[in-house]
Design an enzyme around this catalytic site. Structure first.
Site, PDB file in Angstrom:
ATOM      1  CG  ASP A 130      -1.957  -1.093   1.191  1.00 31.93           C
ATOM      2  OD1 ASP A 130      -2.378  -1.460   0.082  1.00 31.93           O
ATOM      3  OD2 ASP A 130      -2.358  -1.572   2.259  1.00 31.93           O
TER       4      ASP A 130
ATOM      5  CG  ASP B 240      -6.483  -1.642  -1.809  1.00 30.51           C
ATOM      6  OD1 ASP B 240      -6.572  -2.857  -2.067  1.00 30.51           O
ATOM      7  OD2 ASP B 240      -5.701  -1.165  -0.969  1.00 30.51           O
TER       8      ASP B 240
END
Length: 90
Positions: free
Chosen positions: A40, A54
């Site tokens: 991330d 995402d």
């Protein structure tokens, strides 16, 4: 996804939505298999850290929900409404 494309009369929005979800899930799966974790890297103030995969998954599901609500609204508008009774019994 194959059945949606092959056998159903899917709209462009549905095909795009499923493509986003599959691409996002695939991106996260590649990270999981190759690194053992998902990377991330997008940081927005007051929001959890996330990645492009995402975003693709969320956009895909959002498009699917939008299509579901529009389909439901179309069915509700085209179906005849039953007359409500003027009084309640018992």
């Amino acid at each position: 996804a194959f059945l949606l494309v092959r056998h159903a009369k899917a709209s462009l929005r549905e095909l795009l939505a499923v493509s986003f979800v599959i691409a996002g899930a695939g991106g996260n799966l590649v990270d999981r298999v190759t690194r053992g974790f998902v990377v991330d890297f997008l940081r927005v103030p007051h929001w959890p850290v996330f990645n492009v995969a995402d975003v693709a998954i969320c956009v895909g599901y959002g498009l699917l929900l939008l299509g579901a609500f529009e389909t439901r609204a179309e069915k509700g508008a085209s179906s005849p409404r039953r007359a409500e009774p003027s009084h309640r019994c018992c």
